[in-house]
Design a protein around this motif. Sequence first.
Motif, PDB file in Angstrom:
ATOM      1  N   GLU A  18       0.842  -1.201   0.000  1.00 30.60           N
ATOM      2  CA  GLU A  18       0.000   0.000   0.000  1.00 30.60           C
ATOM      3  C   GLU A  18       0.875   1.248   0.000  1.00 30.60           C
ATOM      4  OE1 GLU A  18      -2.861  -0.137   3.170  1.00 30.60           O
ATOM      5  OE2 GLU A  18      -3.647  -2.086   2.551  1.00 30.60           O
ATOM      6  N   PRO A  19       0.449   2.339  -0.671  1.00 29.35           N
ATOM      7  CA  PRO A  19      -0.762   2.406  -1.486  1.00 29.35           C
ATOM      8  C   PRO A  19      -0.663   1.512  -2.713  1.00 29.35           C
ATOM      9  CG  PRO A  19       0.522   4.404  -1.744  1.00 29.35           C
ATOM     10  CD  PRO A  19       1.169   3.626  -0.649  1.00 29.35           C
ATOM     11  N   GLN A  20      -1.802   0.928  -3.074  1.00 33.25           N
ATOM     12  CA  GLN A  20      -1.855  -0.046  -4.151  1.00 33.25           C
ATOM     13  C   GLN A  20      -1.877   0.644  -5.510  1.00 33.25           C
ATOM     14  OE1 GLN A  20      -1.709  -3.257  -4.146  1.00 33.25           O
ATOM     15  NE2 GLN A  20      -2.619  -3.953  -6.060  1.00 33.25           N
ATOM     16  N   ALA A  21      -0.855   0.394  -6.314  1.00 34.70           N
ATOM     17  CA  ALA A  21      -0.854   0.912  -7.690  1.00 34.70           C
ATOM     18  C   ALA A  21      -1.762   0.036  -8.540  1.00 34.70           C
ATOM     19  CB  ALA A  21       0.564   0.900  -8.247  1.00 34.70           C
ATOM     20  N   PRO A  22      -2.333   0.585  -9.598  1.00 27.40           N
ATOM     21  CA  PRO A  22      -3.159  -0.253 -10.477  1.00 27.40           C
ATOM     22  C   PRO A  22      -2.376  -1.476 -10.943  1.00 27.40           C
ATOM     23  CG  PRO A  22      -3.397   2.053 -11.043  1.00 27.40           C
ATOM     24  CD  PRO A  22      -2.281   1.971 -10.041  1.00 27.40           C
ATOM     25  N   ASP A  23      -2.986  -2.647 -10.797  1.00 27.66           N
ATOM     26  CA  ASP A  23      -2.342  -3.874 -11.237  1.00 27.66           C
ATOM     27  C   ASP A  23      -3.403  -4.809 -11.800  1.00 27.66           C
ATOM     28  OD1 ASP A  23      -3.692  -4.838  -9.065  1.00 27.66           O
ATOM     29  OD2 ASP A  23      -1.939  -5.696  -8.068  1.00 27.66           O
ATOM     30  N   LYS A  24      -3.126  -6.089 -11.836  1.00 26.30           N
ATOM     31  CA  LYS A  24      -4.039  -7.049 -12.448  1.00 26.30           C
ATOM     32  C   LYS A  24      -5.403  -7.077 -11.753  1.00 26.30           C
ATOM     33  CE  LYS A  24      -0.310  -9.974 -14.169  1.00 26.30           C
ATOM     34  NZ  LYS A  24       0.334 -11.318 -14.127  1.00 26.30           N
ATOM     35  N   LEU A  25      -5.468  -6.718 -10.480  1.00 28.01           N
ATOM     36  CA  LEU A  25      -6.747  -6.737  -9.777  1.00 28.01           C
ATOM     37  C   LEU A  25      -7.756  -5.777 -10.402  1.00 28.01           C
ATOM     38  CD1 LEU A  25      -5.575  -6.869  -6.051  1.00 28.01           C
ATOM     39  CD2 LEU A  25      -6.810  -8.666  -7.271  1.00 28.01           C
ATOM     40  N   THR A  26      -7.267  -4.671 -10.934  1.00 29.21           N
ATOM     41  CA  THR A  26      -8.180  -3.657 -11.475  1.00 29.21           C
ATOM     42  C   THR A  26      -8.833  -4.100 -12.782  1.00 29.21           C
ATOM     43  OG1 THR A  26      -6.430  -2.523 -12.712  1.00 29.21           O
ATOM     44  CG2 THR A  26      -6.805  -1.818 -10.432  1.00 29.21           C
ATOM     45  N   ALA A  27      -8.360  -5.176 -13.369  1.00 32.15           N
ATOM     46  CA  ALA A  27      -8.900  -5.624 -14.653  1.00 32.15           C
ATOM     47  C   ALA A  27     -10.164  -6.461 -14.501  1.00 32.15           C
ATOM     48  CB  ALA A  27      -7.846  -6.436 -15.403  1.00 32.15           C
ATOM     49  N   PHE A  28     -10.471  -6.874 -13.267  1.00 27.83           N
ATOM     50  CA  PHE A  28     -11.593  -7.783 -13.059  1.00 27.83           C
ATOM     51  C   PHE A  28     -12.871  -7.016 -12.731  1.00 27.83           C
ATOM     52  CE2 PHE A  28      -7.827 -10.295 -11.788  1.00 27.83           C
ATOM     53  CZ  PHE A  28      -7.948 -11.350 -12.695  1.00 27.83           C
ATOM     54  N   ALA A  29     -13.931  -7.282 -13.502  1.00 30.01           N
ATOM     55  CA  ALA A  29     -15.218  -6.633 -13.239  1.00 30.01           C
ATOM     56  C   ALA A  29     -15.885  -7.177 -11.978  1.00 30.01           C
ATOM     57  CB  ALA A  29     -16.144  -6.835 -14.438  1.00 30.01           C
ATOM     58  N   ASN A  30     -15.430  -8.331 -11.514  1.00 32.70           N
ATOM     59  CA  ASN A  30     -16.019  -8.948 -10.331  1.00 32.70           C
ATOM     60  C   ASN A  30     -15.198  -8.696  -9.066  1.00 32.70           C
ATOM     61  OD1 ASN A  30     -13.891 -10.487 -11.301  1.00 32.70           O
ATOM     62  ND2 ASN A  30     -14.822 -12.459 -10.780  1.00 32.70           N
ATOM     63  N   VAL A  31     -14.426  -7.617  -9.075  1.00 30.86           N
ATOM     64  CA  VAL A  31     -13.635  -7.216  -7.909  1.00 30.86           C
ATOM     65  C   VAL A  31     -13.955  -5.757  -7.574  1.00 30.86           C
ATOM     66  CG1 VAL A  31     -11.322  -6.861  -6.970  1.00 30.86           C
ATOM     67  CG2 VAL A  31     -11.775  -8.829  -8.448  1.00 30.86           C
ATOM     68  N   VAL A  32     -14.233  -5.487  -6.304  1.00 30.42           N
ATOM     69  CA  VAL A  32     -14.477  -4.120  -5.833  1.00 30.42           C
ATOM     70  C   VAL A  32     -13.296  -3.717  -4.959  1.00 30.42           C
ATOM     71  CG1 VAL A  32     -16.018  -2.594  -4.547  1.00 30.42           C
ATOM     72  CG2 VAL A  32     -16.976  -4.471  -5.904  1.00 30.42           C
ATOM     73  N   LEU A  33     -12.696  -2.575  -5.259  1.00 27.85           N
ATOM     74  CA  LEU A  33     -11.479  -2.117  -4.583  1.00 27.85           C
ATOM     75  C   LEU A  33     -11.718  -0.778  -3.894  1.00 27.85           C
ATOM     76  CD1 LEU A  33      -9.068  -2.774  -7.603  1.00 27.85           C
ATOM     77  CD2 LEU A  33      -9.517  -4.320  -5.686  1.00 27.85           C
TER      78      LEU A  33
END
Length: 323
Positions: free
Chosen positions: A263-278
């Motif tokens: 943290e802080p979390q830079a944009p990575d592979k997690l941001t590509a998923f529509a089924n993930v809320v960040l």
Amino acid sequence: MPLKVLVYSRFPKAMMAPIGERFELMETVGQPPHEVFTPEQLSGVRAMITAGGTPLGGPMMDRMPKLGAIVCYGTGYDGVDLAAAAQRGIAVGHSPGANAAGVADLAVTLMLAVTRRLLPADGYVRSGDWASAKASPLLRPQAGNPGRRVGIYGMGEIGRKIASRLKAFECEVGYFSRSRHDVPYPYLPSLKALAEWCSVLMIAVRAGADTRHAVDAGILQSLGKEGFVINISRGSVIDQQALVTALADQTIAGAGLDVYEKEPQAPDKLTAFANVVLTPHVGGHTLESHLAMQDCVIANLEAFFAGKPLPFAVRAADQAISA
């Protein structure tokens, strides 16, 4: 003359303002203290304020030979080397339960957002696809909350508040933690058993060496294709690469995350998923939570400078676990 307190982590000025009215704060703005203050200045430091997740080991403590109290702003203290503090006779305090309500609220919010697919639904309206009657496979009917099995990993103050909120949604609640608690929810014998039992795994356990990557590829596999994971604890509890793989392979159905391994979390592979809320580690970021945490910090500092035990000290049992 106000007593001096070193501010070890970087905090917004508004968070420190009430504390600064009672103590003279030596601000490091998140920089190493020895790069901001001279050895002579640090030699007189008796107390410091830190964010619980900020790494703080023995060598840094040794730069302040008179240090007697480390006061964490917030519930967590996983960044503090408790064994090193105990060896040096340094008391460690925190703000137990001060932000529990806010964190529990966000945990349930993340669960609702990801299971009801709020972000795709929002995008569906904004894009005009709803108005044009364009089909959206992401908005097919999803399972509702009545009867949903939610497993809580960790049944401390936050875990209990999460459970009480979930009962209002007619969910079934089970839990696993280091020890059993006097709560009206079934206890599962292991984290694996909890993941197999539930369809939503809520991570509310205290972070530490014993919980690092506790939620790994095997636990995610046990959670299954219809399962969701929600983390409002610390990012270290989930093996984040294993989580990315599980999402990509559709091993699980989705995730809601407020905390990350870095943290802080830079944009990575997690941001590509529509089924993930960040969200950006804002679980305890409410006015009420901050007031309560500031009160705990002030109470701990006042007690220390008065020669009294910290009223909100880290428990001796947790000190022993760290050692």
